[in-house]
Design a protein around this motif. Structure first.
Motif, PDB file in Angstrom:
ATOM      1  N   GLN A  21      60.131  71.741  54.915  1.00 33.30           N
ATOM      2  CA  GLN A  21      61.010  70.718  55.461  1.00 33.30           C
ATOM      3  C   GLN A  21      60.227  69.654  56.218  1.00 33.30           C
ATOM      4  OE1 GLN A  21      63.756  73.035  57.778  1.00 33.30           O
ATOM      5  NE2 GLN A  21      64.924  73.732  56.003  1.00 33.30           N
ATOM      6  N   ALA A  22      59.225  70.084  56.999  1.00 34.24           N
ATOM      7  CA  ALA A  22      58.416  69.120  57.748  1.00 34.24           C
ATOM      8  C   ALA A  22      57.609  68.234  56.804  1.00 34.24           C
ATOM      9  CB  ALA A  22      57.482  69.862  58.704  1.00 34.24           C
ATOM     10  N   ALA A  23      57.027  68.839  55.757  1.00 30.75           N
ATOM     11  CA  ALA A  23      56.240  68.056  54.800  1.00 30.75           C
ATOM     12  C   ALA A  23      57.113  67.035  54.081  1.00 30.75           C
ATOM     13  CB  ALA A  23      55.567  68.987  53.794  1.00 30.75           C
ATOM     14  N   LEU A  24      58.340  67.421  53.736  1.00 25.94           N
ATOM     15  CA  LEU A  24      59.244  66.492  53.046  1.00 25.94           C
ATOM     16  C   LEU A  24      59.557  65.291  53.931  1.00 25.94           C
ATOM     17  CD1 LEU A  24      61.094  65.713  50.724  1.00 25.94           C
ATOM     18  CD2 LEU A  24      62.856  67.194  51.720  1.00 25.94           C
ATOM     19  N   GLN A  25      59.874  65.534  55.198  1.00 28.96           N
ATOM     20  CA  GLN A  25      60.180  64.427  56.108  1.00 28.96           C
ATOM     21  C   GLN A  25      58.974  63.518  56.287  1.00 28.96           C
ATOM     22  OE1 GLN A  25      61.592  66.258  59.701  1.00 28.96           O
ATOM     23  NE2 GLN A  25      63.508  66.969  58.787  1.00 28.96           N
ATOM     24  N   GLU A  26      57.790  64.120  56.430  1.00 26.60           N
ATOM     25  CA  GLU A  26      56.583  63.317  56.626  1.00 26.60           C
ATOM     26  C   GLU A  26      56.280  62.467  55.397  1.00 26.60           C
ATOM     27  OE1 GLU A  26      51.751  63.888  57.301  1.00 26.60           O
ATOM     28  OE2 GLU A  26      53.086  65.632  57.182  1.00 26.60           O
ATOM     29  N   MET A  27      56.300  63.078  54.236  1.00 24.88           N
ATOM     30  CA  MET A  27      55.932  62.353  53.015  1.00 24.88           C
ATOM     31  C   MET A  27      56.967  61.282  52.670  1.00 24.88           C
ATOM     32  SD  MET A  27      53.080  63.523  52.477  1.00 24.88           S
ATOM     33  CE  MET A  27      52.096  64.958  52.927  1.00 24.88           C
ATOM     34  N   GLN A  28      58.228  61.551  52.958  1.00 27.52           N
ATOM     35  CA  GLN A  28      59.248  60.544  52.700  1.00 27.52           C
ATOM     36  C   GLN A  28      59.046  59.330  53.595  1.00 27.52           C
ATOM     37  OE1 GLN A  28      63.266  61.962  53.164  1.00 27.52           O
ATOM     38  NE2 GLN A  28      64.139  60.276  52.013  1.00 27.52           N
ATOM     39  N   ALA A  29      58.751  59.565  54.879  1.00 26.17           N
ATOM     40  CA  ALA A  29      58.525  58.459  55.808  1.00 26.17           C
ATOM     41  C   ALA A  29      57.274  57.674  55.423  1.00 26.17           C
ATOM     42  CB  ALA A  29      58.410  58.992  57.234  1.00 26.17           C
ATOM     43  N   ARG A  30      56.198  58.377  55.047  1.00 23.89           N
ATOM     44  CA  ARG A  30      54.961  57.690  54.669  1.00 23.89           C
ATOM     45  C   ARG A  30      55.163  56.855  53.417  1.00 23.89           C
ATOM     46  NH1 ARG A  30      50.012  61.526  54.036  1.00 23.89           N
ATOM     47  NH2 ARG A  30      49.168  59.505  53.382  1.00 23.89           N
ATOM     48  N   TYR A  31      55.825  57.436  52.421  1.00 18.28           N
ATOM     49  CA  TYR A  31      56.022  56.700  51.180  1.00 18.28           C
ATOM     50  C   TYR A  31      56.888  55.462  51.406  1.00 18.28           C
ATOM     51  CZ  TYR A  31      57.786  55.328  46.653  1.00 18.28           C
ATOM     52  OH  TYR A  31      58.142  54.581  45.563  1.00 18.28           O
ATOM     53  N   THR A  32      57.946  55.617  52.172  1.00 23.43           N
ATOM     54  CA  THR A  32      58.820  54.472  52.443  1.00 23.43           C
ATOM     55  C   THR A  32      58.043  53.360  53.135  1.00 23.43           C
ATOM     56  OG1 THR A  32      60.761  55.914  52.588  1.00 23.43           O
ATOM     57  CG2 THR A  32      60.924  53.736  53.603  1.00 23.43           C
ATOM     58  N   ALA A  33      57.194  53.718  54.094  1.00 23.04           N
ATOM     59  CA  ALA A  33      56.419  52.715  54.826  1.00 23.04           C
ATOM     60  C   ALA A  33      55.435  52.004  53.896  1.00 23.04           C
ATOM     61  CB  ALA A  33      55.680  53.377  55.984  1.00 23.04           C
ATOM     62  N   PHE A  34      54.695  52.758  53.093  1.00 20.40           N
ATOM     63  CA  PHE A  34      53.719  52.136  52.195  1.00 20.40           C
ATOM     64  C   PHE A  34      54.408  51.291  51.133  1.00 20.40           C
ATOM     65  CE2 PHE A  34      50.550  55.542  53.415  1.00 20.40           C
ATOM     66  CZ  PHE A  34      49.643  54.656  53.961  1.00 20.40           C
ATOM     67  N   ARG A  35      55.516  51.762  50.607  1.00 17.33           N
ATOM     68  CA  ARG A  35      56.206  51.006  49.564  1.00 17.33           C
ATOM     69  C   ARG A  35      56.765  49.690  50.111  1.00 17.33           C
ATOM     70  NH1 ARG A  35      61.229  50.292  47.177  1.00 17.33           N
ATOM     71  NH2 ARG A  35      61.157  50.093  44.894  1.00 17.33           N
ATOM     72  N   GLN A  36      57.369  49.738  51.281  1.00 14.59           N
ATOM     73  CA  GLN A  36      57.894  48.519  51.885  1.00 14.59           C
ATOM     74  C   GLN A  36      56.775  47.525  52.183  1.00 14.59           C
ATOM     75  OE1 GLN A  36      60.111  49.918  55.288  1.00 14.59           O
ATOM     76  NE2 GLN A  36      61.936  50.408  54.076  1.00 14.59           N
ATOM     77  N   ALA A  37      55.630  48.032  52.661  1.00  8.09           N
ATOM     78  CA  ALA A  37      54.495  47.149  52.935  1.00  8.09           C
ATOM     79  C   ALA A  37      53.966  46.526  51.647  1.00  8.09           C
ATOM     80  CB  ALA A  37      53.398  47.921  53.651  1.00  8.09           C
ATOM     81  N   ALA A  38      53.881  47.322  50.578  1.00  3.69           N
ATOM     82  CA  ALA A  38      53.399  46.793  49.298  1.00  3.69           C
ATOM     83  C   ALA A  38      54.371  45.768  48.728  1.00  3.69           C
ATOM     84  CB  ALA A  38      53.192  47.945  48.308  1.00  3.69           C
ATOM     85  N   GLN A  39      55.666  46.014  48.871  1.00  5.39           N
ATOM     86  CA  GLN A  39      56.656  45.045  48.421  1.00  5.39           C
ATOM     87  C   GLN A  39      56.531  43.730  49.186  1.00  5.39           C
ATOM     88  OE1 GLN A  39      60.371  47.328  48.774  1.00  5.39           O
ATOM     89  NE2 GLN A  39      60.674  47.088  46.575  1.00  5.39           N
ATOM     90  N   ALA A  40      56.365  43.833  50.505  1.00  9.43           N
ATOM     91  CA  ALA A  40      56.219  42.629  51.320  1.00  9.43           C
ATOM     92  C   ALA A  40      54.956  41.862  50.942  1.00  9.43           C
ATOM     93  CB  ALA A  40      56.197  43.005  52.804  1.00  9.43           C
ATOM     94  N   PHE A  41      53.884  42.590  50.638  1.00  3.74           N
ATOM     95  CA  PHE A  41      52.644  41.940  50.245  1.00  3.74           C
ATOM     96  C   PHE A  41      52.819  41.178  48.936  1.00  3.74           C
ATOM     97  CE2 PHE A  41      48.576  41.796  48.053  1.00  3.74           C
ATOM     98  CZ  PHE A  41      47.725  41.326  49.051  1.00  3.74           C
ATOM     99  N   ARG A  42      53.518  41.826  47.988  1.00  2.00           N
ATOM    100  CA  ARG A  42      53.738  41.155  46.716  1.00  2.00           C
ATOM    101  C   ARG A  42      54.642  39.942  46.850  1.00  2.00           C
ATOM    102  NH1 ARG A  42      54.489  45.143  41.523  1.00  2.00           N
ATOM    103  NH2 ARG A  42      52.386  46.044  41.508  1.00  2.00           N
TER     104      ARG A  42
END
Length: 396
Positions: A299-320
């Motif tokens: 459960q902890a790994a799922l929450q962590e990885m979901q938050a990390r992925y959302t942050a990186f994806r949003q940053a990559a979208q903003a960069f593009r």
């Protein structure tokens, strides 16, 4: 599963090929086959009949044959069967985890190798610009448009670009070596990284905690340890051995037929088997604690990885979406301004370097988004579903 939440077909083919050739997966498959054989063996009867033949020549000639069989009256076979089936489920979960682990490692190495290739191409573009810049600077020095220090600055910039390009080539070779270390030399042509970013995390529904492979394995291990307690308890109960003997006895002219029945029961006096039961019970308690710990970790790994992925994806979208990624346009504009004398040589180099560094950082950001996507799929228990293209409703 929607098309956007499936791996590209070329990538699916590569992963399936990886599963066929990976020594890690092959070892896990062999362990699974061994577990199946052990489960089949545990379901077999515990005891085989024994045949005894006795012959004696003396004052009395004796010829007898006996058949004996220990009887499993305490349910040892049932307990062993339950333990074998639980161990088989442990091996099945281990095989699933092995396939998932090797796929995740290869996918992350594959995205890193793709990134390194794109960085090398961008670095080659920089090297080409610096070579042309050095040539133009030499021509402009001859006609007096720039000073000698500015000409030297162009030469230094070319030398730096050559060293940086060598570093990028080394990085690409290292990334390719890491990829080959996982998948071997079986992939002559690698799939390209998709142009689009992975879908949002909300497009993938995580599995229930209980159906995560880690929890399935932990639960199966607990079932095996509980069955081990029952096996140890049943082992304390002695099983009787029934023997049937028949034959003939000749004494002089007289011959008699004999039939005998014997029942033997071991006496658990010297070794009662209590220590084995206590040890098995302690192992079961440890396995139960392991289930709770694994659930918390999942459960902890799922929450962590979901938050990390959302942050990186949003940053990559903003960069593009912004102007930060338009390297070619800025490079052409800067060269035009420098040729026109509207910016100095040092300003041109500083701004070009900043533009290139930003473009390289953008590639790194997209790579992190892809790698965090693979981590999120792993934590959500959906990586093999994504590779296989299975529907979330149909996935086991």
């Amino acid at each position: 599963m929607a098309a956007s939440t499936r791996a590209p077909s070329s990538l699916r083919s590569a992963i399936r090929q990886l599963w066929k050739v990976s020594p890690r997966v092959q070892a896990a498959r062999a362990e699974l086959e061994a577990a199946r054989a052990r489960a089949s063996a545990s379901a077999q009867p515990l005891y085989n009949p024994e045949l005894a033949v006795d012959a004696e020549n003396a004052d009395v000639n004796r010829r007898t044959a006996g058949l004996s069989l220990a009887l499993d009256l305490s349910g040892k076979r049932r307990a062993r069967t339950a333990q074998g089936e639980a161990e088989l489920r442990v091996s099945e979960a281990s095989f699933t985890l092995a396939r998932r682990e090797i796929a995740a490692r290869w996918l992350k190495a594959w995205s890193s190798a793709n990134l390194a290739g794109r960085q090398r191409e961008l670095g080659q573009r920089r090297l080409t610009l610096m070579q042309r810049f050095d040539q133009v600077a030499a021509q402009r020095l001859k006609v007096g448009d720039i000073s000698a220090p500015e000409r030297d600055l162009a030469g230094l910039a070319l030398g730096e670009a050559q060293m940086q390009q060598a570093s990028l080539l080394s990085g690409e070779a290292s990334a390719q070596a890491s990829l080959q270390a996982i998948g071997g030399a079986h992939f002559t042509v690698l799939p390209s990284l998709p142009d689009d970013l992975p879908p949002a995390a909300s497009a993938i529904e995580p599995r229930d905690t209980e159906s995560m492979p880690e929890l399935v394995q932990a639960q199966a291990r607990l079932a095996s340890r509980d069955a081990g307690v029952l096996v140890a308890r049943r082992a304390r109960i002695p099983d009787p051995t029934v023997s049937l003997t028949g034959g003939q006895v000749r004494s002089g002219p007289r011959t008699d037929r004999v039939i005998g029945v014997q029942v033997a029961i071991p006496l658990p006096v010297l070794n009662t088997g209590r220590a084995e039961v206590d040890a098995a019970r302690a192992e079961a308690d440890a396995a139960a604690a392991g289930v709770h710990a694994e659930a918390q970790q999942v459960q902890a790994a799922l929450q962590e990885m979901q938050a990390r992925y959302t942050a990186f994806r949003q940053a990559a979208q903003a960069f593009r979406a912004g102007r930060a990624g338009a390297f070619e346009e800025r490079a052409a504009l800067l060269e035009k301004l420098w040729r026109a004398g509207e910016i100095s040589t040092s300003d041109y180099l500083i701004q070009l370097k900043q533009s290139l560094d930003t473009a390289l950082s953008g590639l790194e950001l997209e790579s992190q988004a892809w790698q965090s996507w693979f981590d999120y799929l792993t934590a959500a228990g959906r990586l093999t579903d994504w590779v296989d293209g299975r529907s979330q409703d149909d996935a086991p």
